[in-house]
Design an enzyme around this catalytic site. Structure first.
Site: not given
Length: 422
Positions: A264-265
């Site tokens: 995600c990040l």
């Protein structure tokens, strides 16, 4: 089409998101069809072998009677709900790669029947469900979304290795193509989630997912940039953060590190930045955070060079021990792990790099394999703590005669002359 308890669910993509979801539905008594394009993954699941750490073999084995894994999409019409959980990575130009999503959408469209609920969980940019998924499903099936079948977006909230917030106890966000679509998707997830919250549209749900991770990305970038500044100023960034965190209001703690990893990040900010450009808008704050975090492995390698230089040694020819190559503590996930970049950069400088991480048996692309801790530490000119798994006693590692670069702040005595920090 009256929404209600699903008797059967199909999950497309049995990775870090899809498999825990499939198992959760099976544990709730739902008949689950799990679809994955990997024959090895399917064969393993059929034999009761889980490839996801959050789903131990015992838990998988208990639901095999209700979880049928396959590479075929032919039985999708049997499911009340179809949940799409395929990867949505970035391409070489750091732009959205929807190849897997397009393939899954086409497959569902060819099998879609009236009355089904289709939910996209894969992280993506706002507008994907409405502009990409819905037209594909309608075109391929001849059915009308919101009338003949339901469509919604529900962002995954999976944090590998986490036990305090689970799929059941983490609030679930749902955005329906219509109000009826939202209600149908809500009822599907209510089977396995205690708290399901419906928002007004798929676009809102899609952007909420990006906001969750952009928030973390920006704050991590801030503290990482301050870490580089503190390095030049001769200050300990972790002592600075400790002091700031003593304020009981108006401050949320974020710690510096070697960079961001995971599914995600490192990805989500670029999805948002790419989408924003279509609206003639530049998300400069978001993009800057991404750039800062991408530069952290380079800063870490510079710290390694300086630590060796203090010992009168060059990187070339030095033996460097890397402790932890997964992207986070106590998991085996190496997606976007900053350790991979650090290892590659050190080797490019001529270092002899070894690593210890029992969660990651091999790094095929780097032609490296996990080694026991004592073997990795033996004769190492520099030991770099990248990912601090809980099985290692890092204070014992950081002896006076061992030079250690602690990128995570896990060595208690950071002022010891042999310990270097971020």
């Amino acid at each position: 089409m009256a929404p209600g308890f699903p008797a059967s669910v199909a999950v497309i993509g049995l990775g870090y998101v899809g498999l825990p979801l499939a198992v959760a539905f099976a544990e709730a008594g739902v008949s689950v069809l799990g679809v994955d394009r990997s024959e090895a993954v399917v064969a393993g699941l059929r034999a009761g072998r889980s490839h996801i750490e959050d789903v131990p073999a015992e838990r998988l084995g208990a639901v095999l009677e209700r979880l049928d894994a396959t590479t075929s999409t032919e039985r999708l019409p049997q499911a009340d709900a179809v949940l799409i959980c395929v990867p949505t990575p970035l391409n070489a130009n750091r732009e959205p790669d929807l190849t897997a999503l397009t393939a899954a959408s086409d497959a569902v469209a060819g099998q879609l029947r009236a009355g089904q609920t289709v939910v996209l969980e894969s992280t993506t940019y706002p507008g994907t469900t409405r502009e990409q998924l819905v037209p594909t499903l309608e075109r391929g099936s001849g059915l009308v979304a919101g009338t003949d079948f339901h469509v919604a977006y529900s962002p995954e909230r999976i944090d590998p290795g986490r036990t305090d917030f689970t799929l059941a106890t983490t609030p679930k966000t749902v955005g329906g193509y219509t109000d009826a679509c939202g209600a149908a998707a809500r009822d599907v997830y209510a089977t396995v989630c205690e708290d399901v919250r419906v928002v007004s549209s798929p676009d809102v749900a899609e952007l909420s997912k990006l906001l969750e991770n952009v928030f973390r990305s920006v704050n991590i970038a801030l503290v990482n940039e301050l870490a580089m500044l503190c390095d030049r100023m001769g200050l300990d960034i972790r002592e600075v953060v400790d002091a700031a965190a003593s304020k009981p209001y108006g401050f949320m703690r974020f710690d510096p590190g070697p960079g961001m990893g995971g599914h995600c990040l490192p990805v989500d900010p670029f999805y948002l930045a790419w989408r924003a450009r279509e609206f003639d808008f530049s998300t400069e704050f978001v993009e800057l955070a991404g750039k800062i975090n991408q530069q952290m492995p380079y800063h870490c390698v510079q710290r390694a060079e300086r630590a060796l230089n203090d010992q009168g040694k060059a990187v070339r020819g030095s033996r460097i021990a890397i402790l932890g190559v997964a992207y986070k503590r106590d998991v085996g996930d190496i997606r976007e792990s900053p350790a991979l970049k650090i290892v590659a950069l050190l080797r490019a400088l001529g270092a002899d790099v070894r690593y210890h991480d029992p969660h990651v048996e091999a790094l095929p692309e780097l032609e490296l394999r996990h080694e026991p801790l004592d073997r990795v530490l033996a004769d190492a000119d520099l030991t770099v703590i990248v990912t601090p798994h809980s099985h290692v006693d890092y204070d014992a590692v950081a002896t006076d005669d061992r030079i250690v670069l602690d990128l995570r702040g896990v060595v208690a005595d950071r002022r010891r002359p042999s310990v270097y920090s971020l």
